[in-house]
Write a protein that holds these residues in place. Structure first.
Motif, short mmCIF file in Angstrom:
data_model
loop_
_atom_site.label_atom_id
_atom_site.label_comp_id
_atom_site.label_asym_id
_atom_site.label_seq_id
_atom_site.Cartn_x
_atom_site.Cartn_y
_atom_site.Cartn_z
N ASP A 21 75.30 83.25 74.20
CA ASP A 21 76.01 84.07 75.18
C ASP A 21 77.00 85.00 74.48
O ASP A 21 78.20 84.72 74.41
CB ASP A 21 76.72 83.17 76.20
N TRP A 22 76.49 86.11 73.99
CA TRP A 22 77.34 87.10 73.31
C TRP A 22 78.31 87.76 74.29
O TRP A 22 79.37 88.23 73.89
CB TRP A 22 76.47 88.16 72.64
N GLU A 23 77.93 87.83 75.54
CA GLU A 23 78.81 88.48 76.52
C GLU A 23 80.15 87.74 76.60
O GLU A 23 81.22 88.35 76.64
CB GLU A 23 78.13 88.53 77.89
N ILE A 24 80.09 86.40 76.64
CA ILE A 24 81.33 85.61 76.64
C ILE A 24 82.00 85.70 75.28
O ILE A 24 83.22 85.84 75.17
CB ILE A 24 81.01 84.14 77.01
N TYR A 25 81.20 85.64 74.21
CA TYR A 25 81.72 85.64 72.84
C TYR A 25 82.52 86.92 72.56
O TYR A 25 83.56 86.89 71.91
CB TYR A 25 80.55 85.51 71.87
N LEU A 26 82.03 88.07 73.05
CA LEU A 26 82.70 89.34 72.76
C LEU A 26 83.97 89.53 73.59
O LEU A 26 84.83 90.34 73.22
CB LEU A 26 81.74 90.51 73.02
N GLY A 27 84.07 88.84 74.70
CA GLY A 27 85.32 88.86 75.45
C GLY A 27 85.42 89.99 76.47
O GLY A 27 84.41 90.49 76.98
N GLU A 28 86.62 90.43 76.74
CA GLU A 28 86.91 91.39 77.81
C GLU A 28 86.19 92.72 77.57
O GLU A 28 86.09 93.20 76.45
CB GLU A 28 88.43 91.62 77.85
N ASN A 29 85.67 93.28 78.69
CA ASN A 29 84.95 94.56 78.66
C ASN A 29 83.75 94.53 77.72
O ASN A 29 83.41 95.53 77.08
CB ASN A 29 85.88 95.71 78.24
N ALA A 30 83.10 93.38 77.64
CA ALA A 30 81.99 93.22 76.68
C ALA A 30 80.87 94.21 76.95
O ALA A 30 80.33 94.81 76.00
CB ALA A 30 81.46 91.79 76.75
N LYS A 31 80.50 94.40 78.21
CA LYS A 31 79.37 95.29 78.52
C LYS A 31 79.66 96.71 78.07
O LYS A 31 78.82 97.35 77.41
CB LYS A 31 79.09 95.27 80.03
N GLU A 32 80.83 97.22 78.43
CA GLU A 32 81.17 98.60 78.09
C GLU A 32 81.31 98.79 76.57
O GLU A 32 80.81 99.76 76.00
CB GLU A 32 82.48 99.00 78.78
N GLN A 33 81.97 97.84 75.93
CA GLN A 33 82.15 97.92 74.48
C GLN A 33 80.82 97.80 73.74
O GLN A 33 80.57 98.50 72.75
CB GLN A 33 83.12 96.82 74.02
#
Length: 594
Positions: free
Chosen positions: A509-521
């Motif tokens: 789950d990279w989306e959780i791993y990358l943290g806030e605003n993961a999709k946009e970043q």
């Protein structure tokens, strides 16, 4: 001109036991696709038994008939005739499968003929490049080694269509194909008449390409001179087709003309520009009717050409072929084309004896430096030392990478590289550099754009950049070559997809791993150079709940230093992409500079 037109059913066209259709080696390869196969199949399948279908015309160059097999040269209609035999082959195999042996034999009688020796011979013989593959598909032998996949695709297409029909429908289709489908065969005894007719024939299939028309123009003129000239020009054209195997021949002619005329030639003007160049170059051209018309308009530059040159905003020397001291014969002209095609094939396929030259040509291919071939055709036919050629290739690599990254207009590149043809051999490297510098992005612009550049859709360009960074990192002295092709993968450290269920199952789950605003970043940074590394195909990545830690285990096995450095990081998120991109941008300015 004596023409013998005959309307023939397919049974009549292919049923003669003493005729064989020869597709000459100078013809293009078999190239029909699904649209043409579908049109052919459906046109026949939708016929009622009372209707007929006219397939079009075929043009045959014939000689006096004699005892035994008489060979007819197919000047036009080779694509259609070849496809018919593939369809008949598929139908024959289908009847064999259904144990309809009599029908199988009937169809085979259309695919084979016999001479005085009573040995079965193929009814249609293709040119040198295609005939080995054609024989394999017709014999159902060694299919894995077939180079021209169009044969297999066509056969499989027809088999699939035939498999959808029941026996009654197959019998009806067979009848409509061989008895209700007609072609008009035009038999011409003289080569000059055959080539004159070629351009006037309209048929269903692929439209004539510039290469087809140029070929017909050259051979047609040769046939007006004498048989010796025709055979010599045919031979050179055959060599040209072989030299350009798997290369778009229209690309060659456009870039060759740009190189010869030292100006940009567009795809829509290839034929007109070729004829002008021919009239200016060839001694015998003055005997052609078209020559007088050309002479009347010779000094006129069309408004379109003027606007095009102004738009390109590149200083070019407007040159015509008769700037040379004297004209040459049509045979020498054809030989020049042949020689240039050999050089072009060596450039496109990296086939020179010098491995370093091939390496840098491969780099240009990765960068997408297609316009540079306009100049390289000329360069590699000059008497210039290999080391200078390598220096020039390096300049072009730097020039093209900087322009691509800085997103400069590609439309002016043809004119830029056409202008380089005017550079003399003396001090050639320095003079090429001077000319390219006029269109060269600055260090600051390149550094800023490199940091932000998205390599999406340009994976080979990214691989080239990373390979160069790797060579610099290890201080390579020319001893180390990274594995190329499919064995070396461009690895996205943060995966290309992070939100789908499949991606989460595969990579964690990279989306959780990358943290806030993961999709946009993620969308903004996933294709930046800092998110890429190189990895061998064999190092398959298996992710766990902590995706980067899982990848590190595979990165540790790599021999690539850029990849090994990643194992020193405790995490890999957007900030790490930014940091690596910034570092790489600083290094890029040093590596890609004049």
């Amino acid at each position: 001109m004596k023409i013998t037109p005959t309307t023939l059913s397919i049974n009549q066209l292919l049923g003669s036991g003493n005729e064989q259709f020869i597709i000459p080696a100078y013809q293009r390869r078999y190239s029909w696709g699904e649209k043409q196969w579908s049109d052919l199949f459906n046109d026949i399948n939708l016929l009622s038994q009372q209707d007929s279908h006219l397939l079009g015309t075929i043009l045959c160059l014939t000689s006096n008939y004699a005892v035994g097999i008489n060979q007819l040269e197919l000047v036009d209609g080779q694509q259609r005739t070849t496809t018919l035999t593939l369809l008949l082959k598929a139908l024959s195999d289908k009847f064999t499968e259904l144990k309809q042996d009599e029908l199988h034999k009937e169809i085979n009688s259309l695919l084979y003929c016999k001479g005085l020796d009573r040995v079965l011979k193929r009814k249609v013989i293709l040119g040198d490049l295609d005939n080995p593959d054609y024989e394999k598909i017709m014999r159902n032998e060694d299919l894995d080694s077939i180079k021209n996949q169009k044969f297999i695709e066509a056969y499989n297409f027809f088999r699939q269509k035939l498999d959808e029909l029941n026996l009654t429908e197959l019998l009806e289709y067979h009848y409509k194909l061989v008895s209700n489908t007609y072609t008009i065969r035009l038999d011409v005894g003289n080569a000059k008449d055959a080539y004159k007719l070629f351009e006037t024939i309209n048929n269903r299939g692929l439209s004539l390409s510039p290469t087809d028309i140029i070929k017909n123009f050259l051979l047609g003129h040769s046939s007006l001179i004498n048989d010796y000239t025709l055979e010599k020009v045919k031979g050179y054209w055959t060599d040209l087709i072989i030299n350009l195997d798997d290369i778009k021949t229209d690309d060659f002619f456009r870039q060759y003309l740009s190189s010869q005329l030292k100006r940009k030639i567009t795809g829509s003007t290839i034929i007109d520009e070729f004829k002008k160049y021919y009239f200016e170059s060839v001694i015998e051209a003055e005997s052609l009717n078209e020559f007088s018309q050309y002479e009347q308009h010779r000094s006129v530059v069309t408004e379109e050409e003027e606007l095009e040159e102004i738009h390109d905003d590149v200083e070019i020397e407007r040159t015509t072929a008769d700037d040379e001291d004297h004209k040459i014969s049509i045979i020498d002209f054809a030989k020049r084309l042949r020689d240039a095609s050999k050089t072009y094939g060596q450039i496109r396929n990296q086939l020179f004896n010098n491995v370093n030259i091939n390496k840098h040509l491969n780099n240009l291919n990765k960068i997408k430096s297609f316009p540079s071939y306009i100049f390289l055709i000329d360069l590699f036919q000059r008497d210039v030392e290999d080391m200078k050629k390598i220096d020039i290739l390096k300049l072009i690599e730097t020039f093209m990478l900087r322009r691509h990254v800085c997103e400069y207009r590609t439309g002016e590149l043809d004119s830029i590289f056409a202008s380089l043809v005017s550079v003399e051999n003396e001090h050639i490297v320095e003079n090429i550099k001077e000319k390219l510098l006029k269109h060269f992005p600055s260090d600051n612009e390149f550094k800023d754009k490199f940091y932000r550049y998205s390599f999406r859709g340009n994976e080979n360009r990214a691989k080239y950049v990373l390979e160069t960074l790797e060579y610099d990192l290890i201080k390579d002295q020319g001893e180390y070559i990274l594995t190329s092709g499919g064995e070396l993968h461009l690895e996205h450290i943060i995966p290309q997809k992070i939100t789908t269920k499949k991606s989460k199952d595969e990579f964690g789950d990279w989306e959780i791993y990358l943290g806030e605003n993961a999709k946009e970043q993620h969308l903004k940074y996933v294709n930046r150079i800092g998110n890429f590394t190189l990895l061998a195909k064999t190092l398959n990545l298996i992710a766990s709940n902590n995706p980067f830690e899982s990848k590190i285990k595979e990165y540790q096995k790599s021999n690539i230093h850029l990849t090994k450095l990643l194992t020193n990081l405790s995490e890999f998120k957007i900030q790490q992409v930014k940091d690596r991109s910034k570092d790489f941008a600083t290094k890029a300015v040093q590596l890609w500079r004049f």
